[in-house]
Design an enzyme around this catalytic site. Structure first.
Site, PDB file in Angstrom:
ATOM      1  N   ALA A 161       0.849  -1.201   0.000  1.00 23.74           N
ATOM      2  CA  ALA A 161       0.000   0.000   0.000  1.00 23.74           C
ATOM      3  C   ALA A 161       0.879   1.243   0.000  1.00 23.74           C
ATOM      4  O   ALA A 161       1.078   1.883   1.023  1.00 23.74           O
ATOM      5  CB  ALA A 161      -0.902  -0.028   1.226  1.00 23.74           C
ATOM      6  N   CYS A 162       1.415   1.581  -1.165  1.00 24.24           N
ATOM      7  CA  CYS A 162       2.459   2.592  -1.282  1.00 24.24           C
ATOM      8  C   CYS A 162       1.947   3.873  -1.937  1.00 24.24           C
ATOM      9  O   CYS A 162       0.810   3.948  -2.383  1.00 24.24           O
ATOM     10  CB  CYS A 162       3.619   2.037  -2.111  1.00 24.24           C
ATOM     11  SG  CYS A 162       4.141   0.381  -1.604  1.00 24.24           S
TER      12      CYS A 162
END
EC number: 3.4.13.19
Length: 465
Positions: free
Chosen positions: A2-3
């Site tokens: 989840a960047c």
């Protein structure tokens, strides 16, 4: 993962460099210790096996040395994430992105394929340009497939390329315009593609036929193909988790453009109102919607509004790398890898020369147990202690950031001056001196945060003997 990703073209950056930056964020409820290392040719596998899938393949026998930011514990695989090789080519992988059921129905994901765990290890040691990186990864995707949807960045002194996977075996890539920056949260991003312009656009060989066969082009005219419409998503979740992150980065870098944080029409790339610095990249990747009703630490807004959008500067960031390839510098110092560990509102970025054989222990010796002898755990402690009283600690955090980044710039200037004067410079020694300085400043900050946090404890009492 989840960047959040930001890419800065060479004519949009303050020093003519290309910059590729991404936060690596763990899943909710999880924290992943990281370390920075140098992978030498003798340490690179010749036959690679994935941990997350049954994928395996033989690798070339001529790998280059490269930096890597793998999981410190290694039990789930390598997850190298970001690095620079000895040709000063970078790779950042991956930004988990969205897709849709039409794509997955036409080209299903491949359980035995590659994923984020594998990509840097399979590609970075073997490429001498950003474009080569796109082509090598694209060929592997076509041959072996992938079990997840991802975006991947490559850069060199001249170019930045962004590749996005499509279903199990397809892919699309676009060169970042030199005078633009790109914002990409966990969402399919590319919104314009030209099949007849291979200088700036690349894709899997059969992509056009794939689009036609499965009726994936959702534009009316078919003159301006929008890959985001074809391969991406427009979910309710995106309006709270993804689009606000692109919006807040663009709001900072283009304040003159009025946009809706829930919009699905936010441009993939924009020309900034002024040139972008390393500090700007750090700032946007630390964003928690400061001075807005969405800020979880702010005095504006309501309890509901403060939780409505996912901040970029989130609690579960594992590491952040800014891959900074500078023009007109001696090759041995052209590439800088700025590193941070932990939650971005509470840390600093530290520059390292990448053409070295080792990384200082303070950044490379992360272990499972909490400790103050490494940068990862010290940053995690500072963030956890400072979070409950963020506004009280904010000045100390800001001063720490400014002073340490100023020291980083000063180190880079000094080394360049020495080389231009014909002096011999030990880059590993310079990295070590920078690490030692940051270790001292970070320990001082931890001491101060702990003292103040202790005085703000709920069970404090103002009367004493």
């Amino acid at each position: 993962m989840a960047c959040t990703t930001i890419l800065v073209g060479k004519k949009a950056s303050y020093d003519g460099s290309t910059m590729v930056a991404r936060t690596e964020d763990s899943q909710n409820g999880d924290f992943t210790p990281k370390k920075m290392i140098v992978v030498k040719p003798e340490d690179q596998p010749r036959h690679y096996r994935s941990v997350q899938s049954s994928f395996e393949m033989d690798l070339p026998d001529n790998p280059m040395t490269y930096t890597s930011v793998p999981d410190a514990l290694g039990k789930d695989g390598i997850w190298a994430e970001a690095g620079v090789n000895e040709a000063n080519v970078t790779m950042s992988a991956t930004e988990t992105i969205t897709t849709n059921s039409r794509v997955l129905g036409a080209d299903p994901l491949v359980a035995s394929g590659i994923g984020e765990e594998d990509m840097v290890t399979l590609v970075l040691p073997y490429i001498r340009s950003a474009r080569e990186g796109v082509l090598r990864l694209g060929a592997i995707l076509e041959d072996y497939g992938t079990y997840e949807s991802n975006g991947v960045a490559f850069s060199d002194e001249h170019d930045i390329w962004w590749l996005e996977t499509i279903g199990g075996h397809h892919w699309i890539a676009r060169r970042v315009p030199d005078d633009a920056y790109v914002t990409n949260p966990n969402q399919f991003g590319i919104d314009h593609f030209e099949f007849n312009n291979p200088e700036d656009y690349l894709c899997s060989a059969d992509l056009k036929d794939f689009i036609d066969t499965y009726h994936l082009d959702l534009t009316y005219s078919h003159e301006h193909f929008n890959p985001r419409y074809a391969f991406g998503s427009q979910r309710d979740k995106d309006r709270h988790y993804n689009t606000p992150r692109a919006w807040i980065m663009q709001k900072f870098l283009n304040p003159e453009i009025v946009q809706d944080p829930r919009s699905f029409a936010l441009a993939w790339c924009q020309k900034p109102y002024r040139k972008i610095t390393v500090e700007d990249v750090k700032y946007v990747l630390s964003s928690h919607y400061q001075d807005m009703g969405y800020d979880p630490y702010g005095s504006e807004g309501t309890p509901v509004s403060k939780k409505v959008f996912r901040p970029i500067g989130i609690n579960r960031t594992s590491q952040t790398a800014i891959l900074h390839i500078r023009p007109n510098k001696p090759q041995e110092i052209a590439a800088i890898q700025w590193m941070a560990y932990g939650s971005m509102p509470f840390n600093t970025m530290v520059p390292f020369f990448t053409q070295v054989k080792t990384i200082p222990d303070y950044f490379a010796n992360t272990y499972e147990n909490v400790s103050t002898d490494n940068f990862y755990w010290t940053n995690r402690l500072i963030a956890a202690l400072a979070d409950p009283h963020y506004n009280h600690h904010e000045t100390d955090l800001d001063n720490y950031l400014e002073e340490t980044m100023a020291k980083g710039h000063a180190m880079l200037h000094a080394v360049e001056a020495q080389l231009l004067a014909g002096e011999t410079v030990d880059l590993e020694e310079e990295n070590q001196k920078m690490s030692d300085y940051v270790q001292g400043e970070t320990q001082t900050l931890l001491n101060k945060i702990l003292f103040d946090a202790s005085n703000l404890m709920t069970n404090r009492f103002s009367l004493s003997d």
